[in-house]
Design a protein around this motif. Structure first.
Motif, mmCIF file in Angstrom:
data_model
loop_
_atom_site.group_PDB
_atom_site.id
_atom_site.type_symbol
_atom_site.label_atom_id
_atom_site.label_comp_id
_atom_site.label_asym_id
_atom_site.label_seq_id
_atom_site.Cartn_x
_atom_site.Cartn_y
_atom_site.Cartn_z
ATOM 1 N N MET A 82 -49.448 -25.088 8.048
ATOM 2 C CA MET A 82 -49.928 -23.730 8.319
ATOM 3 C C MET A 82 -51.453 -23.673 8.366
ATOM 4 O O MET A 82 -52.025 -22.629 8.676
ATOM 5 N N TRP A 83 -52.115 -24.791 8.040
ATOM 6 C CA TRP A 83 -53.565 -24.830 7.867
ATOM 7 C C TRP A 83 -54.292 -25.036 9.198
ATOM 8 O O TRP A 83 -53.886 -25.853 10.021
ATOM 9 N N GLY A 84 -55.377 -24.298 9.376
ATOM 10 C CA GLY A 84 -56.223 -24.484 10.545
ATOM 11 C C GLY A 84 -57.484 -23.670 10.421
ATOM 12 O O GLY A 84 -57.439 -22.491 10.048
ATOM 13 N N ARG B 130 -58.019 -21.660 7.188
ATOM 14 C CA ARG B 130 -57.136 -20.563 6.824
ATOM 15 C C ARG B 130 -55.678 -20.982 6.993
ATOM 16 O O ARG B 130 -55.373 -21.997 7.615
ATOM 17 N N TYR B 131 -54.784 -20.161 6.437
ATOM 18 C CA TYR B 131 -53.347 -20.412 6.500
ATOM 19 C C TYR B 131 -52.701 -19.366 7.407
ATOM 20 O O TYR B 131 -52.824 -18.165 7.148
ATOM 21 N N ARG B 132 -52.011 -19.829 8.441
ATOM 22 C CA ARG B 132 -51.395 -18.913 9.392
ATOM 23 C C ARG B 132 -49.878 -18.939 9.241
ATOM 24 O O ARG B 132 -49.264 -20.002 9.319
ATOM 25 N N PHE B 133 -49.300 -17.750 9.027
ATOM 26 C CA PHE B 133 -47.847 -17.619 8.940
ATOM 27 C C PHE B 133 -47.316 -17.571 10.377
ATOM 28 O O PHE B 133 -47.045 -16.511 10.932
ATOM 29 N N PHE B 134 -47.186 -18.753 10.954
ATOM 30 C CA PHE B 134 -47.016 -18.891 12.400
ATOM 31 C C PHE B 134 -45.622 -18.541 12.908
ATOM 32 O O PHE B 134 -45.448 -18.267 14.100
ATOM 33 N N MET C 54 -53.927 -17.094 -0.619
ATOM 34 C CA MET C 54 -52.751 -17.916 -0.890
ATOM 35 C C MET C 54 -52.574 -18.122 -2.393
ATOM 36 O O MET C 54 -51.461 -18.092 -2.918
ATOM 37 N N ILE C 55 -53.675 -18.345 -3.083
ATOM 38 C CA ILE C 55 -53.607 -18.500 -4.544
ATOM 39 C C ILE C 55 -53.057 -17.231 -5.175
ATOM 40 O O ILE C 55 -52.200 -17.280 -6.076
ATOM 41 N N PRO D 44 -48.364 -26.177 -2.306
ATOM 42 C CA PRO D 44 -48.642 -24.754 -2.126
ATOM 43 C C PRO D 44 -49.929 -24.507 -1.360
ATOM 44 O O PRO D 44 -50.154 -23.397 -0.864
ATOM 45 N N LEU D 45 -50.777 -25.546 -1.267
ATOM 46 C CA LEU D 45 -52.004 -25.486 -0.472
ATOM 47 C C LEU D 45 -52.123 -26.771 0.343
ATOM 48 O O LEU D 45 -51.469 -27.780 0.063
#
Length: 425
Positions: free
Chosen positions: A247-249, A252-256, A268-269, A287-288
């Motif tokens: 999900m990382w890019g 940031r984390y994208r709920f794709f 996210m934390i 989780p990360l």
């Protein structure tokens, strides 16, 4: 005892993709075989599989080159030599490859030879593999983490998070833990059907329904635990692998797959802090992202005393990366996947380093797995008390459970079940 024969073959994994099978024979007739798995969600620091890249065969995923390396270079170096100790053989294989990530000969070829050697020597010593690797103290059966809902890259559905698992830790034995897990899985199947949702399965055997959110998957599982007659948190807890590296890019984390929403590391934390407070989560894996070291440190400081935080991609079963994690106080547990590092001895060394630092260890399958049961013996040999082998369906998954059931039966009164004490919290 000398190695008399080394052969290899291109076979298929659970996705129908090619993988390597190796047979190693000693001069007394003892034989060891091994098939290696492959992951879909893989970290960039893993040992490198060797694929052919020929688009005319299996879409480029063939492993004829890796097979040829076993039959050619490796056989030329090993056949006729003393089988010796595992560490010596693995050292010869690494030296022959000569690359940091085993990319020349292929980690898939090297690991298959390494495991086949371990099995052949165990057979020659007339010992079960778990005892050959772990000694007389190898009597602890692990708690199974059963993957009951699949998402992410492991299923064609609307869930961003990759694995939603149950942990039946309040059981007197491994056999009873499996029974509890299967009863919860059966209840979940019934619940999904009642709501008109699919009970088809993903790569690791868990159900793969289209749900409105990742949170709804957790809610369904909690209802299934209740319906099966168990208490969430007391009898059966949750284990999640969101595989956030996928999900990382751009930081940031994208709920794709669900909402398209992007979250910062801090967000996210905050999400995990909230979930750990509201749900009986025993284990959080990745989780990360593996790139988010600062986030990992912050998360470990915030909830590391409340839940087992398992590093998979960030450590990649690599002792050097684990050392950095220990120094920076990242996570409190490590996932152990032999094909991430590529030899049996390096796998054992990484687990030993983790345990010495007070980190928990969880032995794990891969999403593209085979009927090979090496990780079942490995979990008992390490005495780590935790194993991820997928759901209690699909032959490549149940093979591991069945092997552990046989080990428990073989050990008889000497068998111990890890239970809740195996997990850091």
């Amino acid at each position: 005892m000398r190695i008399s024969r080394l052969d290899a073959l291109e076979v298929l994994d659970s996705r129908g993709n090619p993988t390597v099978e190796v047979c190693l024979q000693l001069e007394d007739g003892s034989e060891g075989q091994a098939l290696v798995p492959s992951g879909a969600s893989t970290g960039m620091h893993e040992a490198a599989e060797l694929r052919d890249g020929d688009p005319r065969r299996y879409g480029g995923k063939g492993v004829r080159k890796a097979v040829a390396n076993v039959r050619g270079e490796m056989a030329a170096v090993l056949v006729g030599t003393d089988a010796g100790e595992q560490r010596a053989l693995d050292g010869r294989l690494r030296e022959l490859d000569g690359t940091p990530h085993k990319s020349r000969l292929g980690a898939n070829a090297i690991l298959a030879v390494s495991i086949a050697h371990a099995r052949a020597v165990a057979a020659s010593r007339r010992l079960p593999l778990y005892r050959h690797l772990g000694g007389d103290e190898a009597t602890l059966l692990p708690v199974p983490c059963l993957n009951v809902i699949n998402g992410g890259r492991h299923a064609d559905n609307t869930l961003d998070f990759q694995e939603f698992a149950i942990v039946p830790h309040h059981a007197p034995s491994f056999a009873e833990a499996v029974r509890m897990g299967e009863e919860v899985s059966g209840s979940l199947r019934a619940l999904l059907r009642e709501h008109g949702l699919s009970t088809g399965v993903g790569d690791e055997g868990g159900f793969a329904p289209d749900l409105r959110s990742n949170e709804q998957a957790v809610e369904f599982i909690l209802k299934a635990i209740h319906r099966a007659g168990y208490r969430p948190g007391s009898d059966v807890s949750l284990a999640l692998d969101p595989a956030t590296g996928e999900m990382w890019g751009s930081g940031r984390y994208r709920f794709f797959k669900s909402s398209g929403i992007e979250r910062s590391s801090a967000a996210m934390i905050a999400l995990w802090e909230d979930w750990v407070q509201r749900y009986p989560i025993l284990m959080l894996e990745d989780p990360l992202s593996e790139h988010d070291w600062d986030g990992w440190t912050a998360l470990s400081s915030r909830i590391g005393d409340q839940v087992e935080l398992v590093g998979d991609d960030i450590f990649s079963t690599n002792a050097d990366r684990l050392k950095r994690g220990i120094l920076e106080r990242v996570a409190n547990a490590i996932l152990i996947k032999p094909n991430q590092i590529g030899t049996v001895s390096e796998t054992l060394d990484c687990a030993a380093q983790a345990k010495a630092a007070g980190y928990a260890c969880c032995v794990s399958q891969r999403s593209g797995d085979t009927e090979d049961t090496f990780i079942a013996d490995l979990a008992v040999a390490l005495g780590c008390g935790q194993i991820k082998a997928g759901a209690g369906c699909r032959g490549e998954r149940t093979a591991k459970f069945n092997r552990l059931l046989r080990i428990e039966h073989e050990l008889g009164e000497w068998a111990r079940f890890a239970g809740r004490a195996a997990f850091i919290r």
